[in-house]
Scaffold this motif. Structure first.
Motif, mmCIF file in Angstrom:
data_model
loop_
_atom_site.group_PDB
_atom_site.id
_atom_site.type_symbol
_atom_site.label_atom_id
_atom_site.label_comp_id
_atom_site.label_asym_id
_atom_site.label_seq_id
_atom_site.Cartn_x
_atom_site.Cartn_y
_atom_site.Cartn_z
ATOM 1 N N GLY A 103 -3.113 0.818 -5.940
ATOM 2 C CA GLY A 103 -3.214 0.825 -7.477
ATOM 3 C C GLY A 103 -2.644 -0.703 -7.891
ATOM 4 O O GLY A 103 -3.086 -1.539 -8.557
ATOM 5 N N ASN A 104 -1.349 -0.823 -7.519
ATOM 6 C CA ASN A 104 -0.681 -2.231 -7.750
ATOM 7 C C ASN A 104 -1.516 -3.395 -7.471
ATOM 8 O O ASN A 104 -1.759 -4.290 -8.067
ATOM 9 C CB ASN A 104 0.708 -2.518 -7.136
ATOM 10 C CG ASN A 104 1.684 -1.201 -7.740
ATOM 11 O OD1 ASN A 104 1.733 -0.205 -7.221
ATOM 12 N ND2 ASN A 104 2.174 -1.817 -8.633
ATOM 13 N N PHE A 288 6.953 10.787 -8.689
ATOM 14 C CA PHE A 288 7.886 9.618 -8.241
ATOM 15 C C PHE A 288 9.077 10.338 -7.647
ATOM 16 O O PHE A 288 10.034 10.245 -8.665
ATOM 17 C CB PHE A 288 8.051 8.633 -9.392
ATOM 18 C CG PHE A 288 6.559 7.950 -9.780
ATOM 19 C CD1 PHE A 288 6.123 6.896 -9.302
ATOM 20 C CD2 PHE A 288 5.851 8.298 -10.901
ATOM 21 C CE1 PHE A 288 5.051 6.264 -9.474
ATOM 22 C CE2 PHE A 288 4.867 7.512 -11.346
ATOM 23 C CZ PHE A 288 4.231 6.384 -10.637
ATOM 24 N N LEU A 341 -0.731 13.318 -3.723
ATOM 25 C CA LEU A 341 -0.270 13.559 -2.264
ATOM 26 C C LEU A 341 0.218 14.846 -1.999
ATOM 27 O O LEU A 341 0.194 15.257 -0.621
ATOM 28 C CB LEU A 341 0.960 12.555 -2.338
ATOM 29 C CG LEU A 341 0.896 11.270 -2.519
ATOM 30 C CD1 LEU A 341 2.160 10.544 -2.619
ATOM 31 C CD2 LEU A 341 0.119 10.596 -1.200
ATOM 32 N N SER A 370 -7.788 14.834 -0.525
ATOM 33 C CA SER A 370 -6.985 14.919 0.438
ATOM 34 C C SER A 370 -5.532 15.138 -0.015
ATOM 35 O O SER A 370 -5.554 15.069 -1.435
ATOM 36 C CB SER A 370 -6.965 13.359 1.156
ATOM 37 O OG SER A 370 -6.163 12.342 0.269
ATOM 38 N N ILE A 376 2.016 5.499 2.175
ATOM 39 C CA ILE A 376 2.256 4.663 3.499
ATOM 40 C C ILE A 376 1.626 3.299 2.765
ATOM 41 O O ILE A 376 0.560 3.330 2.174
ATOM 42 C CB ILE A 376 1.355 4.955 4.576
ATOM 43 C CG1 ILE A 376 1.566 6.559 5.290
ATOM 44 C CG2 ILE A 376 2.050 4.089 5.819
ATOM 45 C CD1 ILE A 376 0.725 6.968 6.226
ATOM 46 N N LYS A 385 -8.913 6.112 2.162
ATOM 47 C CA LYS A 385 -8.679 7.643 1.328
ATOM 48 C C LYS A 385 -8.358 7.443 -0.196
ATOM 49 O O LYS A 385 -8.785 7.873 -1.063
ATOM 50 C CB LYS A 385 -8.107 8.727 1.938
ATOM 51 C CG LYS A 385 -8.358 9.293 3.355
ATOM 52 C CD LYS A 385 -7.641 10.186 3.758
ATOM 53 C CE LYS A 385 -7.887 10.681 5.141
ATOM 54 N NZ LYS A 385 -6.829 11.505 5.811
ATOM 55 N N ALA A 386 -7.267 6.746 -0.349
ATOM 56 C CA ALA A 386 -6.565 6.449 -1.601
ATOM 57 C C ALA A 386 -7.833 5.751 -2.489
ATOM 58 O O ALA A 386 -8.139 5.954 -3.691
ATOM 59 C CB ALA A 386 -5.528 5.622 -1.521
ATOM 60 N N GLU A 389 -10.695 7.979 -3.566
ATOM 61 C CA GLU A 389 -10.017 8.660 -4.544
ATOM 62 C C GLU A 389 -10.212 8.257 -5.841
ATOM 63 O O GLU A 389 -10.368 8.762 -6.933
ATOM 64 C CB GLU A 389 -8.749 9.532 -4.055
ATOM 65 C CG GLU A 389 -9.054 10.577 -3.170
ATOM 66 C CD GLU A 389 -7.738 10.830 -2.228
ATOM 67 O OE1 GLU A 389 -6.690 11.343 -3.138
ATOM 68 O OE2 GLU A 389 -7.755 11.375 -1.364
ATOM 69 N N TRP A 404 2.964 6.013 -15.944
ATOM 70 C CA TRP A 404 3.545 4.900 -14.974
ATOM 71 C C TRP A 404 2.656 4.741 -13.773
ATOM 72 O O TRP A 404 2.975 3.685 -12.810
ATOM 73 C CB TRP A 404 4.994 5.622 -14.504
ATOM 74 C CG TRP A 404 6.034 5.260 -15.238
ATOM 75 C CD1 TRP A 404 6.138 5.912 -16.650
ATOM 76 C CD2 TRP A 404 7.403 4.598 -15.105
ATOM 77 N NE1 TRP A 404 7.168 5.434 -17.338
ATOM 78 C CE2 TRP A 404 7.974 4.946 -16.446
ATOM 79 C CE3 TRP A 404 8.050 4.180 -14.075
ATOM 80 C CZ2 TRP A 404 9.416 4.520 -16.597
ATOM 81 C CZ3 TRP A 404 9.429 3.738 -14.465
ATOM 82 C CH2 TRP A 404 10.110 3.845 -15.511
ATOM 83 N N SER A 405 1.517 5.448 -13.145
ATOM 84 C CA SER A 405 0.836 5.189 -12.251
ATOM 85 C C SER A 405 0.009 4.166 -12.330
ATOM 86 O O SER A 405 -1.143 4.654 -13.020
ATOM 87 C CB SER A 405 0.670 6.643 -11.507
ATOM 88 O OG SER A 405 -0.237 6.461 -10.323
HETATM 89 P P1 GDP Z 1 1.418 4.234 -8.053
HETATM 90 O O1 GDP Z 1 2.746 3.906 -7.107
HETATM 91 O O2 GDP Z 1 1.188 5.437 -8.503
HETATM 92 O O3 GDP Z 1 1.830 3.014 -9.083
HETATM 93 O O4 GDP Z 1 0.129 3.781 -7.346
HETATM 94 P P2 GDP Z 1 0.003 2.870 -6.172
HETATM 95 O O5 GDP Z 1 -1.440 3.132 -5.466
HETATM 96 O O6 GDP Z 1 0.336 1.354 -6.295
HETATM 97 O O7 GDP Z 1 0.821 3.417 -4.701
HETATM 98 C C1 GDP Z 1 0.879 4.795 -4.381
HETATM 99 C C2 GDP Z 1 0.305 4.650 -3.048
HETATM 100 O O8 GDP Z 1 0.569 6.141 -2.547
HETATM 101 C C3 GDP Z 1 -1.158 4.822 -2.763
HETATM 102 O O9 GDP Z 1 -1.546 3.319 -2.457
HETATM 103 C C4 GDP Z 1 -1.585 5.801 -1.991
HETATM 104 O O10 GDP Z 1 -1.447 5.043 -0.721
HETATM 105 C C5 GDP Z 1 -0.640 6.794 -2.176
HETATM 106 N N1 GDP Z 1 -0.993 7.609 -3.094
HETATM 107 C C6 GDP Z 1 -0.634 8.134 -4.151
HETATM 108 N N2 GDP Z 1 -1.324 9.044 -4.798
HETATM 109 C C7 GDP Z 1 -2.341 9.324 -3.870
HETATM 110 C C8 GDP Z 1 -3.483 10.191 -4.235
HETATM 111 O O11 GDP Z 1 -3.574 10.989 -5.032
HETATM 112 N N3 GDP Z 1 -4.344 10.134 -3.007
HETATM 113 C C9 GDP Z 1 -4.216 9.385 -2.142
HETATM 114 N N4 GDP Z 1 -5.066 9.487 -0.992
HETATM 115 N N5 GDP Z 1 -3.208 8.720 -2.003
HETATM 116 C C10 GDP Z 1 -2.220 8.493 -2.910
#
Ligand code: GDP
Length: 486
Positions: A103-104, A288, A341, A370, A376, A385-386, A389, A404-405
């Motif tokens: 997402g970042n 978080f 997650l 998932s 990771i 997968k992320a 989704e 915050w996400s």
């Molecule tokens: P943030 O940390 O919520 O701001 O989001 P980011 O996408 O930057 O980082 C979280 C990371 O955790 C993602 O890139 C995924 O690798 C993993 N992640 C978090 N939430 C999910 C989810 O709902 N599904 C999947 N598949 N991965 C997730």
């Protein structure tokens, strides 16, 4: 859905009002022209001026990008340090360092692209550890690559930090803007950047940055709100985006097309579980907390938000409930897409609708693609997968996100949805926040690191409330110091 549309012979605007160009190979990136069949129509149309500037940027990426002679000359100048030699090609570059979660990274890509467009630079994206860029996203520019070549001459650019001599804050404050002897300038716009580093938001082109051919940028967040504070960009931004509430929506739909493998995951899931529902509700759950155990307070918050805002169908109160009846013809179906997650929240919501009837006879199904348990970074299978989704979230009709996400921001921004945002609990062991959530003011992502001073004053030692300066930039619902366009 795609079926009903084509059955009706209704041709979709696959080019999104001119945002996309025709002529790309459709096989190599099916999502680019198929997405219009799955998304509802664009929440906002691109302005003719934005379309014109996108075409100019594409031409620039082709003329100066990797594989061209100007690129070879520019990278040689960077390697040799002969930055004083006159640049005959008129090509300058913005290199985006990739780091942090998906997402970042997507917020960073969209807003770095906007910055490149505003400053006339070619955008080059660091493919990331494990070269995940090409596993995740198609090339956005016809006839050009946006991937930073492996032979990029600055070996350690990913280690650059705020204290580097080349960092913008240092150049502006300690070298009074002198770039003599510097091969490049480094922009540190991480969400936690110092006020001096954030001076770059106010760079007005009359200063030093326009003289620098190579600019390296590090950001993990959405920079667009910050750019609106710069008097040098305000007029241009106003022409590009007559409606300021949809900057990310338009840029992400232009730029971020998932690769065929991911697109296959998206449409198979959508067609199996979401397509036939009368309504699709997305619930994005981000906790978080490094422990993997689920929290009752988070489930309470989701259910309280859904009930208060009438997002999930109400269940019949037990006791006086009517005995089970045959399903009413035309009972309304609601498909709930949960992402997260951990799978416990989804199982618990599903159990609510298994053990109780809905008050209005709605049929509720709950799905989660998932549950990866922990995050990771830079591992393609996990990121794919992320991304699938995030994309599925964008295909829902209404969406609840976790404050915050950035994962949630991208989901609703791509979709063009104004979300319901759940406030982030600072301690998950305590009862859920009350109220649990609120409707957001716009579909835009929140910027976690905009600026805390005025560009006309540049008083970096004094923190002021920049959320009151511009009518269309306001504090975020979920983070008081964050800023968001509306
Ligand atoms: P943030 O940390 O919520 O701001 O989001 P980011 O996408 O930057 O980082 C979280 C990371 O955790 C993602 O890139 C995924 O690798 C993993 N992640 C978090 N939430 C999910 C989810 O709902 N599904 C999947 N598949 N991965 C997730």
């Amino acid at each position: 859905g795609i079926g009903s549309q084509s059955q009706r012979g209704n041709k979709r605007d696959v080019l999104l009002g001119g945002l996309l160009v025709p002529g790309f190979d459709e096989q190599s990136c099916a999502s680019r022209y198929q997405a219009a069949y799955y998304h509802k129509s664009m929440a906002r149309r691109p302005s003719p001026y934005l379309i014109k500037r996108l075409r100019e940027q594409e031409a620039l990426q082709r003329r100066c990008g990797p594989g061209t002679e100007p690129y070879a000359r520019a990278s040689e100048r960077l390697r040799s340090g002969q930055t004083d030699a006159r640049d005959v090609d008129g090509c300058s570059y913005l290199v985006l360092i990739s780091y942090r979660g998906l997402g970042n990274r997507m917020l960073a890509m969209a807003s770095a692209f906007l910055y490149a467009l505003l400053t006339g630079r070619v955008l080059l994206v660091d493919p990331g550890y494990g070269n995940t860029l090409a596993d995740l996203f198609c090339e956005p520019f016809p006839g050009a690559t946006w991937a930073l070549p492996a032979d990029f001459p600055l070996a350690n650019f990913k280690e650059l930090g705020e204290d580097a001599p080349e960092s913008y804050g240092n150049v502006a404050v300690n070298r009074s803007g002198s770039v003599a002897g510097l091969r490049f300038v480094y922009l540190h716009l991480d969400h936690a950047a110092s006020p001096a580093s954030r001076l770059v938001y106010c760079d007005d082109h009359r200063q030093f940055l326009h003289r620098v051919q190579w600019v390296i940028i590090r950001t993990d967040q959405y920079m667009a709100p910050g750019l609106f504070f710069n008097p040098a960009y305000q007029e241009e931004l106003g022409r590009l985006f007559p409606r300021k509430d949809s900057v990310f929506h338009l840029l992400s739909r232009y730029l971020l097309h998932p690769t065929n493998d991911i697109w296959g995951m998206v449409i198979r899931y959508y067609n199996s579980y979401l397509r036939n529902a009368d309504e699709r509700l997305g619930i994005q759950i981000r906790v978080f907390d490094t422990s993997r155990k689920p929290f009752q307070s988070v489930l309470d918050q989701i259910l309280a938000c859904a009930s208060r805002e009438h997002l999930l169908p109400a269940v019949a109160t037990t006791g006086g409930a009517a005995p089970p009846a045959l399903p009413a013809a035309g009972a309304r179906s609601v498909a709930v897409l949960v992402t997260g997650l951990n799978s416990w929240y989804q199982e618990s919501i599903r159990e609510v609708y298994w053990t109780s009837a809905t008050a209005g006879g709605e049929v509720v199904s709950v799905h989660q693609p998932s549950h990866e348990e922990y995050q990771i970074w830079f591992y393609s299978k996990h990121d794919m997968k992320a991304l699938a989704e995030i994309y599925l979230l964008s295909l829902t009709d209404r969406i609840v996100t976790s404050g915050w996400s950035t994962f949630g921001y991208v989901g609703h921004g791509l979709g063009g949805h104004t979300p319901w945002v759940m406030f982030r609990p600072m301690n998950y062991s305590e009862p859920a926040p009350d109220p649990p959530c609120t409707r957001a003011m716009s579909m835009e992502p929140c910027s976690h690191g905009a600026l805390s001073f005025e560009c006309t004053r540049k008083e970096i030692d004094k923190v002021i409330d920049t959320g009151v300066l511009l009518p269309h930039v306001r504090p975020c619902e979920d983070m008081s110091w964050g800023l968001k366009l509306r």
